[in-house]
Design a protein around this motif. Structure first.
Motif, mmCIF file in Angstrom:
data_model
loop_
_atom_site.group_PDB
_atom_site.id
_atom_site.type_symbol
_atom_site.label_atom_id
_atom_site.label_comp_id
_atom_site.label_asym_id
_atom_site.label_seq_id
_atom_site.Cartn_x
_atom_site.Cartn_y
_atom_site.Cartn_z
ATOM 1 N N ARG A 74 21.459 -20.766 -7.740
ATOM 2 C CA ARG A 74 20.488 -21.758 -8.225
ATOM 3 C C ARG A 74 19.046 -21.380 -7.914
ATOM 4 N N VAL A 75 18.797 -20.088 -7.883
ATOM 5 C CA VAL A 75 17.417 -19.613 -7.738
ATOM 6 C C VAL A 75 16.678 -19.804 -9.055
ATOM 7 N N ILE A 76 17.386 -19.584 -10.160
ATOM 8 C CA ILE A 76 16.828 -19.826 -11.485
ATOM 9 C C ILE A 76 17.756 -20.758 -12.243
ATOM 10 N N LYS A 77 17.199 -21.435 -13.236
ATOM 11 C CA LYS A 77 17.980 -22.356 -14.051
ATOM 12 C C LYS A 77 17.830 -21.973 -15.516
ATOM 13 N N VAL A 78 18.949 -21.794 -16.178
ATOM 14 C CA VAL A 78 18.948 -21.429 -17.594
ATOM 15 C C VAL A 78 19.750 -22.459 -18.371
ATOM 16 N N ARG A 79 19.125 -22.997 -19.402
ATOM 17 C CA ARG A 79 19.794 -23.992 -20.235
ATOM 18 C C ARG A 79 19.517 -23.649 -21.694
ATOM 19 N N ILE A 80 20.542 -23.156 -22.367
ATOM 20 C CA ILE A 80 20.413 -22.778 -23.775
ATOM 21 C C ILE A 80 21.039 -23.879 -24.628
ATOM 22 N N THR A 81 20.285 -24.408 -25.585
ATOM 23 C CA THR A 81 20.778 -25.460 -26.461
ATOM 24 C C THR A 81 20.860 -24.952 -27.894
ATOM 25 N N ARG A 82 21.456 -25.764 -28.748
ATOM 26 C CA ARG A 82 21.588 -25.390 -30.154
ATOM 27 C C ARG A 82 20.220 -25.202 -30.801
ATOM 28 N N SER A 83 19.237 -25.979 -30.382
ATOM 29 C CA SER A 83 17.908 -25.887 -30.983
ATOM 30 C C SER A 83 17.118 -24.676 -30.493
ATOM 31 N N THR A 84 17.453 -24.166 -29.312
ATOM 32 C CA THR A 84 16.696 -23.039 -28.771
ATOM 33 C C THR A 84 17.356 -21.692 -29.009
ATOM 34 N N VAL A 85 18.642 -21.688 -29.311
ATOM 35 C CA VAL A 85 19.351 -20.417 -29.389
ATOM 36 C C VAL A 85 18.850 -19.548 -30.544
ATOM 37 N N LYS A 86 18.492 -20.164 -31.677
ATOM 38 C CA LYS A 86 18.064 -19.374 -32.831
ATOM 39 C C LYS A 86 16.788 -18.585 -32.562
ATOM 40 N N PRO A 87 15.697 -19.230 -32.095
ATOM 41 C CA PRO A 87 14.498 -18.431 -31.805
ATOM 42 C C PRO A 87 14.701 -17.426 -30.682
ATOM 43 N N LEU A 88 15.552 -17.758 -29.716
ATOM 44 C CA LEU A 88 15.800 -16.821 -28.621
ATOM 45 C C LEU A 88 16.558 -15.586 -29.111
ATOM 46 N N LEU A 89 17.528 -15.785 -29.979
ATOM 47 C CA LEU A 89 18.252 -14.647 -30.542
ATOM 48 C C LEU A 89 17.342 -13.789 -31.412
ATOM 49 N N LEU A 90 16.396 -14.439 -32.091
ATOM 50 C CA LEU A 90 15.441 -13.693 -32.910
ATOM 51 C C LEU A 90 14.626 -12.748 -32.041
ATOM 52 N N LEU A 91 14.188 -13.239 -30.886
ATOM 53 C CA LEU A 91 13.448 -12.379 -29.958
ATOM 54 C C LEU A 91 14.321 -11.214 -29.499
ATOM 55 N N ALA A 92 15.567 -11.509 -29.153
ATOM 56 C CA ALA A 92 16.464 -10.477 -28.624
ATOM 57 C C ALA A 92 16.779 -9.405 -29.654
ATOM 58 N N ILE A 93 16.828 -9.784 -30.923
ATOM 59 C CA ILE A 93 17.109 -8.800 -31.974
ATOM 60 C C ILE A 93 16.014 -7.733 -32.005
ATOM 61 N N PHE A 94 14.766 -8.186 -31.924
ATOM 62 C CA PHE A 94 13.651 -7.238 -31.983
ATOM 63 C C PHE A 94 13.417 -6.525 -30.656
ATOM 64 N N GLN A 95 13.594 -7.257 -29.543
ATOM 65 C CA GLN A 95 13.410 -6.682 -28.207
ATOM 66 C C GLN A 95 14.440 -7.311 -27.280
ATOM 67 N N PRO A 96 15.456 -6.586 -26.859
ATOM 68 C CA PRO A 96 15.489 -5.133 -26.759
ATOM 69 C C PRO A 96 16.268 -4.381 -27.848
ATOM 70 N N LEU A 97 17.063 -5.074 -28.689
ATOM 71 C CA LEU A 97 18.042 -4.363 -29.509
ATOM 72 C C LEU A 97 17.418 -3.343 -30.460
ATOM 73 N N LEU A 98 16.674 -3.805 -31.461
ATOM 74 C CA LEU A 98 16.120 -2.860 -32.435
ATOM 75 C C LEU A 98 15.122 -1.913 -31.787
ATOM 76 N N TYR A 99 14.318 -2.431 -30.892
ATOM 77 C CA TYR A 99 13.292 -1.590 -30.273
ATOM 78 C C TYR A 99 13.914 -0.404 -29.546
ATOM 79 N N TYR A 100 14.879 -0.660 -28.678
ATOM 80 C CA TYR A 100 15.427 0.431 -27.876
ATOM 81 C C TYR A 100 16.295 1.378 -28.688
ATOM 82 N N VAL A 101 17.003 0.872 -29.688
ATOM 83 C CA VAL A 101 17.791 1.764 -30.547
ATOM 84 C C VAL A 101 16.867 2.716 -31.298
#
Length: 317
Positions: A60-87
C-alpha cells in the motif's frame, strides 16, 4: 508563489529528472546492449518494473485504481509508449548506425510540437521554437562531433521516424488526458503493457531456441546484466515514466519538449565522469549549445502553449 507557479515548478523539476534518468541509462547498459538481445533486455526490464510496482501496491505504498472510464485513454498512452516506441526504436537502431539514429531521434521535440499543433491546436511561443531549434543544433552537433557514419537503410529510417512519432503522440495524448487518471496509474498501465508484450516476446524467442533456462538465470550469470535491468526497471521505467507523466500533466507537451535535449547532455556528462570517455571540443561546445537552447526556451515566462482558435499573435510575457 501561486498554486499555478508551484505546479509549473514541479513539472519543470520532473522533466529535468526524467531526462537525467534517461541520459544516465547509457552508463548502465553500455556493456550489455552489444551482447544481449534487445527484446531480452526489454522483457526483463518491464517484467522487473511490474514486479516492483506490484510489491509497492501490496504494501500500500501506491494506490492504483483503473476504471472503465479511464482504461481507454490509459491504453492509448501505452500503445504509443512503450509499445510502438520501443519496437520501432529497437529495430530502427539495429538497422542504422549510432549517428543516424541519434540524428533522427533528435527530432522528437519537433515532432511533439507539430503533433501538439495539429491535435491540440497548441503552438509554441516564439522563444520556445527558437530554443528548441538551438537545442536541436546542439544535439546534432554532439552526433557529428562523435563521427558520422551511415548505412542508408530506408526501413531503418522509417522505423526511427515512427519511433519519434510514437513518442510525440504519447506526449500529446498524455497532455490531452492529463486529468483522466493519476500519474502512478498511467505509469502502472504503461509498465504492465510493456511487461505483457515484451515479456511474451522474450519468452517465445527463448522457448523457440530452447534457451529458457539461460533467460531465467541471466541476472545471476551476468552481473552487468542484473545491474542494467535494475537501473532500467527502477530508474528509466518506473522513475522516468512516472516523472514524465507528472511533467506532462503540469507543463504540457510543448514545454516538455523543450527539455528533451538534456538527456543527450546527461549521456555525455555521465560517459565522461563514470566511463572516463574523452569529450572532444566539438562535443563540449554542442553541450553548451543544448543548455543555451533549454534556457532560451524557458526564460522569462511560464511558456504554456495556448490554443490557436483565433489569429492572435503569441508573445512572451
Amino acid at each position: 508563489m501561486s498554486p499555478h507557479d508551484n505546479q509549473t515548478t514541479i513539472g519543470i523539476l520532473a522533466v529535468i529528472a526524467t531526462e537525467v534518468l534517461y541520459g544516465c541509462s547509457f552508463v548502465f547498459t553500455k556493456d550489455v546492449t552489444t551482447t544481449i538481445d534487445p527484446f531480452t533486455l526489454l522483457g526483463w526490464r518491464f517484467t522487473t518494473a511490474l514486479a516492483a510496482l506490484l510489491i509497492l501496491m501490496a504494501f500500500r505504498v501506491i494506490k492504483v485504481r483503473i476504471t472503465r472510464s479511464t482504461v481507454k485513454p490509459l491504453l492509448l498512452l501505452a500503445i504509443f509508449q512503450p509499445l510502438l516506441y520501443y519496437v520501432c526504436e529497437t529495430y530502427g537502431v539495429k538497422r542504422t548506425t549510432a549517428s543516424e539514429s541519434g540524428l533522427i531521434m533528435a527530432a522528437i521535440p519537433v515532432a511533439i510540437i507539430v503533433t501538439a499543433a495539429l491535435l491540440l491546436r497548441h503552438r509554441p511561443l516564439r522563444q520556445q521554437a527558437i530554443g528548441i531549434g538551438v537545442t536541436l543544433v546542439g544535439v546534432i552537433g554532439t552526433v557529428v562531433a562523435a563521427g558520422m557514419t551511415a548505412n542508408f537503410d530506408l526501413l531503418g529510417y522509417v522505423l526511427l521516424f515512427a519511433a519519434a512519432g510514437s513518442y510525440a503522440l504519447y506526449a500529446v495524448f498524455a497532455d490531452r488526458h492529463s486529468q483522466a487518471a493519476s500519474d502512478i496509474e498511467k505509469t502502472f498501465v504503461m509498465v504492465t503493457a510493456g511487461a505483457l508484450a515484451f515479456g511474451t516476446v522474450t519468452v517465445a524467442q527463448h522457448a523457440a531456441s530452447h534457451t529458457l533456462s539461460t533467460l531465467a538465470t541471466l541476472p545471476f550469470t551476468h552481473p552487468s546484466f542484473a545491474i542494467a535491468v535494475a537501473y532500467l526497471a527502477l530508474g528509466s521505467t518506473i522513475g522516468a515514466f512516472f516523472l514524465q507523466n507528472v511533467a506532462l500533466s503540469r507543463i504540457g507537451s510543448t514545454r516538455y519538449s523543450t527539455f528533451i535535449g538534456l538527456a543527450t547532455l546527461t549521456t555525455l556528462a555521465t560517459g565522461a565522469i563514470f566511463l572516463h570517455e574523452r569529450l572532444s571540443i566539438g562535443q563540449l561546445v554542442a553541450g553548451l549549445v543544448i543548455l543555451a537552447g533549454v534556457y532560451i526556451a524557458n526564460r522569462r515566462t511560464d511558456a504554456v502553449a495556448r490554443p490557436t482558435s483565433n489569429n492572435e499573435t503569441e508573445t512572451s510575457s
